[in-house]
Scaffold this active site. Structure first.
Site: not given
Ligand code: GAR
Length: 222
Positions: A112, A179, A17-19, A114, A96, A98
């Site tokens: 989303n 991100e 969950g850093s984003n 990516h 997951r 959707l």
């Molecule tokens: C992030 O790098 C995000 O871009 C990626 O998972 C990581 C989640 O990090 N998402 C994907 O690869 C989706 N295809 P976070 O939990 O620290 O936000």
């Protein structure tokens, strides 16, 4: 702007969950006309749920094992998001796929993030795939979700260089910093009503893109 007037954001997570944290922090520091009102995870012990708790945001775990199909699972998600009057859904490390019913229910209201420059390298483990391919630049993309994986209309991208001594981890860390910048920025553009989707293209209303370039935002666009 009071919290009552803010765009109500629900964040779907599966992991650290850093984003999510970047979005919460941007909201709390007053940079967003949006507030995270709900965090939903499909993983019971996702650290992202702990982050929600710390910030007084309701954490919800929806158990995939309690559902016999993806459709009923996504139906449960729709219920909890509707219950909390969520207006924009942000997928932040949500792992997951959707269902079309979910995507259609929240048409152009699901974003989303990516960790690659889409349409290159959709899917998983994409930083490593970029390195193996020998790309000189990588980056990240915020896009609206559509019925397929990582294919929806692109809202915002940031580019980072790839260095000869990069590993999957160092490249992922460089991308992640961006991100954390572009996701709150995309949400703010949405909250301001400045994102217009025409087919595959997302237009950013106003002169923000020009200003960003003038002010040296560099590789982030718009
Ligand atoms: C992030 O790098 C995000 O871009 C990626 O998972 C990581 C989640 O990090 N998402 C994907 O690869 C989706 N295809 P976070 O939990 O620290 O936000």
């Amino acid at each position: 702007m009071t919290t009552a007037n803010k765009l109500r954001v629900g964040v779907l997570v599966s992991g650290r969950g850093s984003n999510l944290q970047a979005i919460i922090d941007a909201g709390e520091s007053g940079k967003l006309d949006a507030a995270v009102v709900l965090v939903v995870s499909d993983v019971a012990d996702a650290y992202a749920l702990e982050r929600a708790r710390t910030h007084g945001i309701p954490p919800r775990f929806v158990d995939p094992k309690a559902h016999t199909s993806r459709e009923t699972f996504d139906g449960a998600l729709i219920s909890v998001l509707t219950e909390h009057q969520v207006e924009l859904i942000c997928l932040a490390g949500y792992m997951r796929i959707l269902t079309p019913a979910f995507i259609n229910h929240f048409h152009h209201r699901i974003m989303n993030i990516h960790p690659a420059l889409l349409p290159s390298f959709p899917g998983l483990h994409v930083q490593g795939k970029g390195l193996q391919h020998g790309v000189k630049f990588s980056g990240c993309t915020v896009h609206f979700a559509d019925e397929r994986v990582d294919t929806g209309p692109i809202i915002i991208q940031a580019v980072v260089p790839v260095f000869d001594d990069d590993t999957e981890q160092t490249l992922a860390a460089r991308i992640l910093k961006y991100e954390h910048q572009i996701y709150p920025r995309a949400i703010q553009l949405y909250a301001e009503g400045r994102l217009e989707v025409k087919g595959r293209r997302v237009f950013c209303l106003g002169n923000e893109a020009d200003r960003a370039v003038r002010e040296g935002w560099g590789y982030i666009h718009p």
